[in-house]
Write an enzyme that holds these catalytic residues in place. Sequence first.
Site, short mmCIF file in Angstrom:
data_model
loop_
_atom_site.label_atom_id
_atom_site.label_comp_id
_atom_site.label_asym_id
_atom_site.label_seq_id
_atom_site.Cartn_x
_atom_site.Cartn_y
_atom_site.Cartn_z
CG HIS A 400 0.91 -38.96 1.97
ND1 HIS A 400 2.02 -39.37 2.67
CD2 HIS A 400 0.69 -39.91 1.03
CE1 HIS A 400 2.46 -40.51 2.16
NE2 HIS A 400 1.67 -40.86 1.17
CE LYS A 591 8.59 -27.67 10.02
NZ LYS A 591 8.32 -29.09 10.20
NE ARG A 592 7.64 -26.45 -0.87
CZ ARG A 592 7.30 -26.82 -2.10
NH1 ARG A 592 7.74 -27.98 -2.59
NH2 ARG A 592 6.54 -26.07 -2.87
CE LYS A 597 4.71 -28.16 5.53
NZ LYS A 597 4.90 -29.51 6.09
CB THR A 701 9.38 -37.41 7.53
OG1 THR A 701 9.31 -36.43 6.49
CG2 THR A 701 8.31 -38.46 7.31
CE LYS A 705 13.82 -37.11 6.85
NZ LYS A 705 13.36 -36.27 5.74
C1 NBG Z 1 2.81 -34.72 3.36
C2 NBG Z 1 2.35 -34.26 4.74
C3 NBG Z 1 3.40 -34.53 5.79
C4 NBG Z 1 3.82 -35.98 5.72
C5 NBG Z 1 4.24 -36.34 4.31
C6 NBG Z 1 4.60 -37.80 4.18
C7 NBG Z 1 1.70 -34.14 1.23
C8 NBG Z 1 0.44 -34.19 0.45
N1 NBG Z 1 1.67 -34.62 2.46
O1 NBG Z 1 2.90 -34.24 7.06
O2 NBG Z 1 2.04 -32.89 4.69
O3 NBG Z 1 4.88 -36.23 6.60
O4 NBG Z 1 3.20 -36.08 3.41
O5 NBG Z 1 3.56 -38.59 4.62
O6 NBG Z 1 2.70 -33.70 0.72
#
Ligand code: NBG
Length: 860
Positions: A400, A591-592, A597, A701, A705
């Site tokens: 991920h 988002k975080r 980002k 994701t 949404k």
């Molecule tokens: C996160 C990514 C996102 C992705 C999500 C689900 C981690 C390690 N990865 O871009 O930063 O959408 O995983 O796949 O949290």
Amino acid sequence: MNLWPQLTLARRASALRAMHAQRGNSDARGSTRFGRVNDTNAPVSASVYTVEGFAHEFLRELNFGQGVDLDRASVNDKYLALSRTVRHYLTTRWLETLRNQHQDQAKVVAYLSAEFLLGPQLDNSMLAADLEDIASQALAELGVSLDELRGAEIEPGLGNGGLGRLAACFIDSLATMDVPSIGYGIRYEYGIFRQTFEDGRQVERADHWLRLGSPWELPHPENAMEVSFGGSTRRMKGGPDGARTWTPDWHVTALPYNYMVPGYRNSRVNTLRLWSARATREFDLETFNSGKYVEAVRARTYAENISKVLYPEDSTPQGKELRLQQQYFFVAASLRDFLENVLPEDFDLKGLPDRITWQLNDTHPVIAVPEMMRLLVDERGWEWADAWAVCQKIFAYTCHTLLPEALEVWSIDLLGKLLPRHLEIIYRINDEFLEEVADRYPDDTLRMRRMSIVAEQPVRAIHMAHLATVASFKVNGVAELHSELLAKKVLHCFAQMWPEKFTNVTNGVTPRRFVRLSNPRLSDLITEAIGDGWITDLDRLRELEPLADDAGFRLRFRGVKAANKKHFADVLAKRDGIEIAGDAMVDAMVKRLHEYKRQSLKLLHIVSLYEGIKSGRTPLDSVIPRTFVFGAKAAPGYVRAKETIELINAVGRTINADASLQGRLKVAFPANYNVTLAERLIPASDLSEQISLAGKEASGTGNMKFALNGALTVGTDDGANVEIRKLVGGENFFLFGMTEPEASALQSSGYDPGSFYESDPELKAALDMMASGVFTGGDRGGAVASLFASLTERDRFMALADFRAYMDAQARVEAAYVDHEAWSRSAVLNVARSGFFSSDRSIQDYLDRIWGALPINQSS
Ligand code: NBG
């Protein structure tokens, strides 16, 4: 309130039940829905699908479950009673599913994930059980407000962000698509921290989500597992090749809690099993007997700490011992649970690949690989080679990330101390693997060093992504671009060696939660237009396409958005005391908080707009009224991220208080962004900010949404943005910024952010304004100085290089927004063309490309 309705309803319901019992449980819905109910098996009766039946069950739960009557019940009593009532309606299906699963012994997908960010359960369960109307009527008749009870739910925040939420979407889709599967994870006592702001600074508070009861879980102490740590190993006399005896020196008990994972109105309810750590009784007893009460309590705390808190990290692991303990803890318990409780006793483990795929959600559960080897070789006496052959067929790994610092690495020291036997197993796996590499690429020592599972620099450590890749039969990224970059960069040598191992599965989100539940107005509009088949077949949204050209439909679509905005404004006012205009453009970045980002780029845009107005460059009446909404938690130890939060709040405070803007710009940063708030914000948004530096966001994701709910995206060519843009059409998406190859080239040619600062007067003015302290009461030090320096001197994620393109994209956004008709046409097209981003499609891809398991259709 008087008791009359309660009594009558209760009487009516009990008469009904008696009637159903007489008829041998053949009430219309119960029988068609659940099929035959065998009298010898629980439950003996299905819950009655009538308003009276529901009210009866609710009152029963209130009386017998909570020990209160309706008059004296607190909101929490009623919430708990309602939740359990809803749960009862799903129980029959659950037991049936488990029974069938046991009988069929079908192949199962086990989703191993350290995080499941479930979000609120009540609405989703009512939706799955088709109880919304019945429940709200029943409660209304009892004078109970369903909305008030919804408000009492504390969401289980057992995940950080996208990765955990993805796991939750996936188990929803697995159940809805009738795939036999089980989720395994950790029942953290404290989920992701509750964020508050003090003087605009993030302060973390404990999220004690279990404090008022947890109606959605069922503990199963009889299935508790012991998990061991530490100690030493020695040669196993007479054992098979490679076997050793591990003598651990401490143990904890893993106690499982089961959660229902209901499919959407089908006959399947899968299980999510989350483990909680308890001290072992033996340990306690020994210590108690020796009279060391305090030590005993301390030991207990030590053991129980394992499932105490979710690590509040996203993308960057914290090399903490406790985290490795957590990983092994849940993985070891899960593997054994499957072998001992799911498989029949006489099962020949050689057949394991036909019975299970363990899907490894990132590297967190990868310690499962040596654990499985240990179980087979040391505990079951298998030859090493046989065990390895089976292992290589049962694990699949999803990566991920692309950030090197997010790839987990465990030092040899730590691993050796905590899991000495596993370390030995990893060494042997590595030795054999490197031999294979040497055979394939003789004399290529550089390649061997690059591919080794055991890294030598900066300290000797185990590279978990390498271990996962070597052991798994498939490795996938989470968006096309991400999978491509994985194979080209992060795991390049592995992809060269085993090209067929690598595949892509683009992420998805569940339309049940993120459209049907969170956006009821849009759902109704869609259903009215094309029927409700889209809820389980999201591609059908395509049928909306022609309606983008229908002015009447667009008007209603705008009506939906306007009503959602109003609702969101009410939520913000109530939840956070934040007032926003009900009709301004809602521009959302949620988002975080992470540098890659680029919330800082968003901030620069806002400051630049403000600076333009204040300096007279931009006439106020040319400014489109906009509410910028931020939602973001920063990892507690991530200083720069926290400084960014502080600055966003400082800028927001200044702009919101500046009367000369006449309310045209507004910054709203509600604290503690979570699933519950996402469900309110996303349907209300016009513009979705997806502005990471190209090549850094694996997928995203949230981007999906927003598009599904009719927001237009302003975004870079990154992650799943690429696919969103391809599908919705470039004219309905505001693309900007460098591509990944451009960004890489700029980076390697020696990126100098200072030159961008010096050469773009608007950028310079915005940065200078921030640095001047106008937003921070004259303070030019602290967060202001730190962010200024980081952006102008290093700017690791090249925000300054993309600033101009971003401002231009925002100008295009403004020009497009004023044309309401054209904008809503694009918005409708975003909805119509985003069906691909259903997590049902992702799961179908996993089935086709990885698991090879076919869904069993119980209902047919
Ligand atoms: C996160 C990514 C996102 C992705 C999500 C689900 C981690 C390690 N990865 O871009 O930063 O959408 O995983 O796949 O949290």
